[in-house]
Enzyme design. Structure first.
Site, PDB file in Angstrom:
ATOM      1  N   LYS A  51       3.361   6.173  -5.825  1.00 23.07           N
ATOM      2  CA  LYS A  51       1.897   6.097  -5.978  1.00 23.07           C
ATOM      3  C   LYS A  51       1.274   7.483  -6.275  1.00 23.07           C
ATOM      4  O   LYS A  51       1.924   8.524  -6.108  1.00 23.07           O
ATOM      5  CB  LYS A  51       1.308   5.491  -4.708  1.00 23.07           C
ATOM      6  CG  LYS A  51       1.765   4.052  -4.466  1.00 23.07           C
ATOM      7  CD  LYS A  51       1.040   3.435  -3.280  1.00 23.07           C
ATOM      8  CE  LYS A  51       1.462   1.999  -3.071  1.00 23.07           C
ATOM      9  NZ  LYS A  51       0.694   1.348  -1.987  1.00 23.07           N
ATOM     10  N   TYR A  64      -2.585  -6.179  -8.072  1.00 18.53           N
ATOM     11  CA  TYR A  64      -2.924  -6.408  -6.664  1.00 18.53           C
ATOM     12  C   TYR A  64      -3.841  -7.624  -6.477  1.00 18.53           C
ATOM     13  O   TYR A  64      -4.525  -7.726  -5.454  1.00 18.53           O
ATOM     14  CB  TYR A  64      -3.569  -5.160  -6.064  1.00 18.53           C
ATOM     15  CG  TYR A  64      -2.557  -4.091  -5.677  1.00 18.53           C
ATOM     16  CD1 TYR A  64      -1.591  -4.345  -4.713  1.00 18.53           C
ATOM     17  CD2 TYR A  64      -2.572  -2.828  -6.259  1.00 18.53           C
ATOM     18  CE1 TYR A  64      -0.674  -3.382  -4.330  1.00 18.53           C
ATOM     19  CE2 TYR A  64      -1.651  -1.850  -5.892  1.00 18.53           C
ATOM     20  CZ  TYR A  64      -0.703  -2.145  -4.915  1.00 18.53           C
ATOM     21  OH  TYR A  64       0.204  -1.188  -4.537  1.00 18.53           O
ATOM     22  N   ASN A 119      -0.148   5.527   0.633  1.00 19.01           N
ATOM     23  CA  ASN A 119       1.104   5.447   1.411  1.00 19.01           C
ATOM     24  C   ASN A 119       2.352   5.656   0.541  1.00 19.01           C
ATOM     25  O   ASN A 119       3.429   5.171   0.850  1.00 19.01           O
ATOM     26  CB  ASN A 119       1.161   4.144   2.216  1.00 19.01           C
ATOM     27  CG  ASN A 119       1.189   2.905   1.348  1.00 19.01           C
ATOM     28  OD1 ASN A 119       1.052   2.985   0.132  1.00 19.01           O
ATOM     29  ND2 ASN A 119       1.366   1.754   1.969  1.00 19.01           N
ATOM     30  N   HIS A 134       5.172   1.647  -3.159  1.00 15.76           N
ATOM     31  CA  HIS A 134       5.063   0.183  -3.049  1.00 15.76           C
ATOM     32  C   HIS A 134       6.443  -0.394  -3.305  1.00 15.76           C
ATOM     33  O   HIS A 134       7.185   0.121  -4.135  1.00 15.76           O
ATOM     34  CB  HIS A 134       4.090  -0.386  -4.095  1.00 15.76           C
ATOM     35  CG  HIS A 134       4.222  -1.875  -4.264  1.00 15.76           C
ATOM     36  ND1 HIS A 134       3.583  -2.764  -3.437  1.00 15.76           N
ATOM     37  CD2 HIS A 134       4.967  -2.623  -5.121  1.00 15.76           C
ATOM     38  CE1 HIS A 134       3.924  -4.004  -3.799  1.00 15.76           C
ATOM     39  NE2 HIS A 134       4.753  -3.939  -4.817  1.00 15.76           N
ATOM     40  N   GLU A 177       6.970  -8.961 -10.323  1.00 15.09           N
ATOM     41  CA  GLU A 177       6.503  -7.568 -10.426  1.00 15.09           C
ATOM     42  C   GLU A 177       7.335  -6.767 -11.438  1.00 15.09           C
ATOM     43  O   GLU A 177       6.796  -5.913 -12.144  1.00 15.09           O
ATOM     44  CB  GLU A 177       6.522  -6.911  -9.039  1.00 15.09           C
ATOM     45  CG  GLU A 177       5.481  -7.532  -8.105  1.00 15.09           C
ATOM     46  CD  GLU A 177       5.464  -6.907  -6.716  1.00 15.09           C
ATOM     47  OE1 GLU A 177       6.274  -6.001  -6.436  1.00 15.09           O
ATOM     48  OE2 GLU A 177       4.618  -7.340  -5.903  1.00 15.09           O
TER      49      GLU A 177
HETATM   50  P1  CMP Z   1       1.422  -1.841  -0.925  1.00 15.05           P
HETATM   51  O1  CMP Z   1       2.791  -2.046  -0.387  1.00 15.05           O
HETATM   52  O2  CMP Z   1       1.284  -1.287  -2.285  1.00 15.05           O
HETATM   53  O3  CMP Z   1       0.643  -3.252  -0.873  1.00 15.05           O
HETATM   54  C1  CMP Z   1      -0.750  -3.339  -0.763  1.00 15.05           C
HETATM   55  C2  CMP Z   1      -1.380  -2.023  -0.511  1.00 15.05           C
HETATM   56  O4  CMP Z   1      -2.682  -2.093   0.035  1.00 15.05           O
HETATM   57  C3  CMP Z   1      -0.598  -1.262   0.556  1.00 15.05           C
HETATM   58  O5  CMP Z   1       0.637  -0.879   0.063  1.00 15.05           O
HETATM   59  C4  CMP Z   1      -1.563  -0.157   0.897  1.00 15.05           C
HETATM   60  O6  CMP Z   1      -1.571   0.865  -0.086  1.00 15.05           O
HETATM   61  C5  CMP Z   1      -2.892  -0.925   0.807  1.00 15.05           C
HETATM   62  N1  CMP Z   1      -3.343  -1.345   2.139  1.00 15.05           N
HETATM   63  C6  CMP Z   1      -2.786  -2.244   2.949  1.00 15.05           C
HETATM   64  N2  CMP Z   1      -3.492  -2.383   4.094  1.00 15.05           N
HETATM   65  C7  CMP Z   1      -4.541  -1.546   3.978  1.00 15.05           C
HETATM   66  C8  CMP Z   1      -5.642  -1.226   4.813  1.00 15.05           C
HETATM   67  N3  CMP Z   1      -5.807  -1.800   6.000  1.00 15.05           N
HETATM   68  N4  CMP Z   1      -6.530  -0.313   4.374  1.00 15.05           N
HETATM   69  C9  CMP Z   1      -6.373   0.263   3.154  1.00 15.05           C
HETATM   70  N5  CMP Z   1      -5.348   0.006   2.318  1.00 15.05           N
HETATM   71  C10 CMP Z   1      -4.444  -0.889   2.719  1.00 15.05           C
END
Ligand code: CMP
Length: 140
Positions: free
Chosen positions: A11, A51, A114, A117, A128
């Site tokens: 990311k 998403y 984070n 993904h 995906e």
């Molecule tokens: P990802 O695995 O890409 O799948 C969905 C994404 O949404 C997740 O990683 C985070 O980047 C984001 N995400 C999930 N929960 C939250 C949250 N509570 N607040 C903000 N972002 C979130």
């Protein structure tokens, strides 16, 4: 155990900090093979489509902003049990909950930024992977 493929995204928080190689090292040390990889800028429409399953969540708009804020590296990882293995290597979504040594514990900034993904099921992995790659772009 079967050889599987899974979709991974490094990311914008990680590409911004020049962590692509560090993240890839974690995958390769875990036995995951990077069989396709490209660095791209997601458009807003493409981030929203990727998403879409989270469209009703309060964080959806911010998440799409974040995912378009810089380059991402989209990848196909291959290996025995690759979907579960990748999720293990990534760690919990929220770095505060992630186990020591996982990518998110090591590198994630917060629950949104984070760092990585990974697909959560064989069905989603297939969807995906197709979202980003043609069959002839994946070389195992
Ligand atoms: P990802 O695995 O890409 O799948 C969905 C994404 O949404 C997740 O990683 C985070 O980047 C984001 N995400 C999930 N929960 C939250 C949250 N509570 N607040 C903000 N972002 C979130």
């Amino acid at each position: 155990m079967a050889v599987e493929r899974t979709l991974s995204i490094i990311k914008p928080d990680a590409t911004r900090r020049n962590l692509t190689g560090a993240v890839n090292k974690c995958f390769e040390e875990a036995g995951l093979r990077i069989v396709a990889q490209k660095r791209i800028l997601l458009t807003r429409a493409r981030a929203e489509a990727f998403y879409a399953v989270h469209a009703e969540r309060p964080f959806y708009s911010d998440l799409c902003d974040f995912m378009t804020s810089g380059p991402v590296v989209v990848q196909v990882l291959e290996g025995e049990n690759a979907i579960a293995k990748n999720r293990e290597v990534m760690g919990a979504t929220n770095p505060d909950d992630a186990a020591e040594g996982t990518i998110r514990k090591l590198f994630a900034e917060n629950v949104e930024a984070n760092s990585v993904h990974g697909s959560d099921s064989p069905e989603n992995a297939a969807i995906e992977i197709k979202f980003f790659f043609e069959d002839d772009e994946i070389v195992g």
